[in-house]
Design an enzyme around this catalytic site. Structure first.
Site, PDB file in Angstrom:
ATOM      1  N   CYS A  64       0.817  -1.217   0.000  1.00 38.51           N
ATOM      2  CA  CYS A  64       0.000   0.000   0.000  1.00 38.51           C
ATOM      3  C   CYS A  64       0.849   1.264   0.000  1.00 38.51           C
ATOM      4  O   CYS A  64       0.632   2.178  -0.804  1.00 38.51           O
ATOM      5  CB  CYS A  64      -0.980  -0.011   1.161  1.00 38.51           C
ATOM      6  SG  CYS A  64      -0.238   0.015   2.803  1.00 38.51           S
ATOM      7  N   HIS A 110      -2.302   1.161   7.028  1.00 42.44           N
ATOM      8  CA  HIS A 110      -2.725   1.052   5.629  1.00 42.44           C
ATOM      9  C   HIS A 110      -2.974   2.449   5.074  1.00 42.44           C
ATOM     10  O   HIS A 110      -3.497   3.319   5.770  1.00 42.44           O
ATOM     11  CB  HIS A 110      -3.995   0.210   5.521  1.00 42.44           C
ATOM     12  CG  HIS A 110      -4.342  -0.165   4.117  1.00 42.44           C
ATOM     13  ND1 HIS A 110      -3.560  -1.004   3.348  1.00 42.44           N
ATOM     14  CD2 HIS A 110      -5.370   0.209   3.328  1.00 42.44           C
ATOM     15  CE1 HIS A 110      -4.112  -1.151   2.150  1.00 42.44           C
ATOM     16  NE2 HIS A 110      -5.215  -0.412   2.116  1.00 42.44           N
ATOM     17  N   HIS A 133      -5.517   1.743  -3.761  1.00 42.76           N
ATOM     18  CA  HIS A 133      -4.594   1.204  -2.758  1.00 42.76           C
ATOM     19  C   HIS A 133      -4.184  -0.195  -3.171  1.00 42.76           C
ATOM     20  O   HIS A 133      -4.744  -0.769  -4.112  1.00 42.76           O
ATOM     21  CB  HIS A 133      -5.245   1.193  -1.374  1.00 42.76           C
ATOM     22  CG  HIS A 133      -6.439   0.300  -1.275  1.00 42.76           C
ATOM     23  ND1 HIS A 133      -6.525  -0.723  -0.367  1.00 42.76           N
ATOM     24  CD2 HIS A 133      -7.604   0.261  -1.979  1.00 42.76           C
ATOM     25  CE1 HIS A 133      -7.682  -1.349  -0.505  1.00 42.76           C
ATOM     26  NE2 HIS A 133      -8.362  -0.759  -1.473  1.00 42.76           N
TER      27      HIS A 133
END
Length: 197
Positions: free
Chosen positions: A99, A151, A167
């Site tokens: 990510c 994340h 992502h």
């Protein structure tokens, strides 16, 4: 046996009705109007924006498909070029990326060096509200059940009640998801702006 059969039929019906906000390819992104950042698509985008503006005036909804910062739009386009790339821990190339690797490489293509991990990125730039969010801003999540960012995604579209972001997910690689997805709605942490406006 009859109950088992009814249960299987019910599961099949529910799974067919489930609507997914995940986009896994450039073609799908183009079909849904999320891949219109390059100059050659600008006229099409402006026509679409004018239609959306007229609709918005009637419904009081806010929808931003393009940033007011042209560099942010270029960064978003660079990220979208990676749709479909597989997930790889520590990766930053089309061979595979995680990510933060996706966000890091999209910004680096435009000579902007960000920290390399999602947690470090979350401490970079200015934290802004969801109402201020624009394409090109970073969106962060706490998906590990702890109070630590782990994340990151890059915002590509903002609507009144939804933020779409690109992502790299561990299971599907580089995809476009939405804060309307239960998982991301529940794990949302913050939005940061790293460009000057």
């Amino acid at each position: 046996m009859k109950k088992l059969f009814l249960f299987i039929v019910l599961i099949g019906f529910v799974s067919c009705k489930t609507k997914s906000n995940i986009i896994t390819s450039k073609e799908e992104a183009k079909e849904k109007g999320l891949y219109v950042y390059s100059e050659k698509h600008l006229n099409k985008f402006e026509k679409q924006s004018n239609k959306n503006t007229n609709k918005e005036n009637n419904s009081n909804k806010v929808s931003v498909s393009k940033s007011t910062n042209s560099l942010a739009n270029q960064i978003v386009e660079s990220a979208i070029e990676n749709l479909g790339v597989s997930y790889q821990t520590g990766g930053t190339t089309k061979k595979g990326m995680d990510c933060s690797g996706l966000v890091y490489s999209a910004y680096l293509q435009h000579n902007i060096a960000l920290p390399r991990t999602s947690n470090d990125m979350a401490m970079h730039g200015e934290m802004i509200s969801t109402k201020e969010a624009q394409p090109g801003d970073l969106i962060f999540f706490m998906t590990n059940g702890k109070s630590v960012v782990n994340h990151v995604g890059l915002i590509i579209e903002v609507a009144d009640d939804e933020i779409k972001f690109i992502h790299s997910s561990t299971s599907k690689g580089v995809i476009i998801s939405s804060t309307l997805d239960d998982y991301y709605g529940k794990t949302f942490a913050q939005i940061n702006r790293v460009l000057n406006y």
